[in-house]
Enzyme design. Structure first.
Site, PDB file in Angstrom:
ATOM      1  N   THR A  19      18.808 -59.941 -53.824  1.00 38.24           N
ATOM      2  CA  THR A  19      17.585 -59.265 -54.236  1.00 38.24           C
ATOM      3  C   THR A  19      16.414 -59.888 -53.491  1.00 38.24           C
ATOM      4  O   THR A  19      16.592 -60.799 -52.679  1.00 38.24           O
ATOM      5  CB  THR A  19      17.442 -59.308 -55.777  1.00 38.24           C
ATOM      6  OG1 THR A  19      16.386 -58.406 -56.149  1.00 38.24           O
ATOM      7  CG2 THR A  19      17.148 -60.704 -56.290  1.00 38.24           C
ATOM      8  N   LYS A  23      16.454 -59.814 -49.057  1.00 45.40           N
ATOM      9  CA  LYS A  23      17.081 -58.622 -48.459  1.00 45.40           C
ATOM     10  C   LYS A  23      16.773 -58.474 -46.967  1.00 45.40           C
ATOM     11  O   LYS A  23      17.572 -57.920 -46.226  1.00 45.40           O
ATOM     12  CB  LYS A  23      16.615 -57.360 -49.196  1.00 45.40           C
ATOM     13  CG  LYS A  23      17.191 -57.237 -50.604  1.00 45.40           C
ATOM     14  CD  LYS A  23      16.715 -55.950 -51.266  1.00 45.40           C
ATOM     15  CE  LYS A  23      17.239 -55.863 -52.683  1.00 45.40           C
ATOM     16  NZ  LYS A  23      16.853 -54.614 -53.356  1.00 45.40           N
ATOM     17  N   ASP A  60      21.273 -49.661 -52.582  1.00 45.20           N
ATOM     18  CA  ASP A  60      20.281 -49.282 -53.602  1.00 45.20           C
ATOM     19  C   ASP A  60      20.083 -47.760 -53.620  1.00 45.20           C
ATOM     20  O   ASP A  60      20.140 -47.123 -54.674  1.00 45.20           O
ATOM     21  CB  ASP A  60      18.932 -49.952 -53.328  1.00 45.20           C
ATOM     22  CG  ASP A  60      18.934 -51.427 -53.685  1.00 45.20           C
ATOM     23  OD1 ASP A  60      19.690 -51.821 -54.603  1.00 45.20           O
ATOM     24  OD2 ASP A  60      18.170 -52.187 -53.058  1.00 45.20           O
ATOM     25  N   ALA A  88      12.877 -50.701 -52.224  1.00 45.33           N
ATOM     26  CA  ALA A  88      13.591 -49.691 -53.021  1.00 45.33           C
ATOM     27  C   ALA A  88      13.245 -48.294 -52.513  1.00 45.33           C
ATOM     28  O   ALA A  88      14.124 -47.440 -52.370  1.00 45.33           O
ATOM     29  CB  ALA A  88      13.214 -49.834 -54.499  1.00 45.33           C
TER      30      ALA A  88
END
Ligand code: NDP
Length: 237
Positions: A19, A23, A60, A88
């Protein structure tokens, strides 16, 4: 991170989930990237192959797409308004475009990040993509089918937070989705529901990316329903 990646090798692990803020930094450790991870520019899943090489994937957005499929909400041919242009949002924007979305409007405060995401989508997929700067209260464009909050606004402990959008521009018939999963039912979702939109929370995305990773590491289908029920119970406490 460097020590952790050395640890993955030393302990002969099959892979890891990452996370923020790792990333992007983990990219330098990868021997190969999936097409999605390359376009997104970030890796949330590392798979260690039989030959010891590291394969970087980003699941994701795939988890998000699967969560809409679970809810029987179609993406192909739809117009999407995507709030945010961070990790995201990049992952969701790219995967929705690859899943056949017709058009994606990226709304973001930071113009460089917003324009960069619209460019990546427009240049690498069949979807139309435009960037709209987020200044003041944002109006959701006419014709939007799917509205996605891909910002961190509303994430605990900022649970009262809500993206600054004009909810009068949210119409019945829209599907409103949140990436925030803690709390599960965010103010964004509650406000959209009050305007007649159908809502999908961020828990499905979280569980599904975990399921995809589990399969990548083990070759075995993950027990999705068990994982979903456990997480839901945890966050509802
Ligand atoms: P990033 O830090 O990469 O991006 C944050 C984004 O939020 C940026 O676009 C930023 O805009 C925007 N933003 C932050 N504050 C505001 C504000 N007040 N108003 C408008 N926009 C704002 O974070 P991530 O993309 O990694 O994470 C975003 C959220 O997604 C988090 O809540 C995270 O928990 C969630 N998430 C959920 C997953 C799931 O499985 N459900 C998986 C991964 C993430 P700007 O660029 O202008 O600063």
């Amino acid at each position: 991170l460097d020590a952790a990646m050395a640890g993955v090798r030393a302990f002969n692990m099959r892979g890891v989930n990452l996370t923020m803020p790792h990333k992007i930094n983990v990219l330098k450790h990868m021997d190969e990237l999936s097409e999605a991870a390359r376009l997104i520019g970030a890796v949330n899943t590392v798979v260690r192959r039989e030959d010891g090489s590291f394969f970087g994937e980003n699941t994701d957005g795939k988890g998000f797409v699967r969560s809409l499929r679970d809810e029987r909400a179609a993406i192909a041919g739809k117009s999407i308004c995507l709030l945010g242009a961070g990790g995201a949002a990049r992952s969701i924007g790219v995967e929705c475009a690859l899943a056949g979305a017709k058009a994606i409007t990226v709304v973001n405060r930071n113009a460089d990040r917003g324009a960069s995401l619209a460019k990546v989508i427009a240049e690498n997929t069949a979807a139309d993509a435009v960037f709209v700067p987020w200044a003041g209260t944002a109006r959701i464009p006419e014709g939007t089918d799917i509205l996605i909050n891909a910002t961190c606004v509303g994430l605990a402990p900022d649970s009262d937070g809500c993206p600054d959008i004009d909810f009068d521009s949210v119409r019945p018939g829209m599907t409103a989705c949140d990436v925030v999963f803690n709390p599960v039912d965010t103010r964004f979702l509650a406000n959209a529901r009050a305007r007649g939109a159908r809502t999908i929370d961020g828990l499905g995305m979280l569980v599904n990316q975990g399921c995809i990773n589990f399969k990548l590491w083990t070759g075995v289908e993950a027990p999705r329903d068990v994982m979903y029920a456990k997480l839901k119970a945890e966050f509802e406490q």
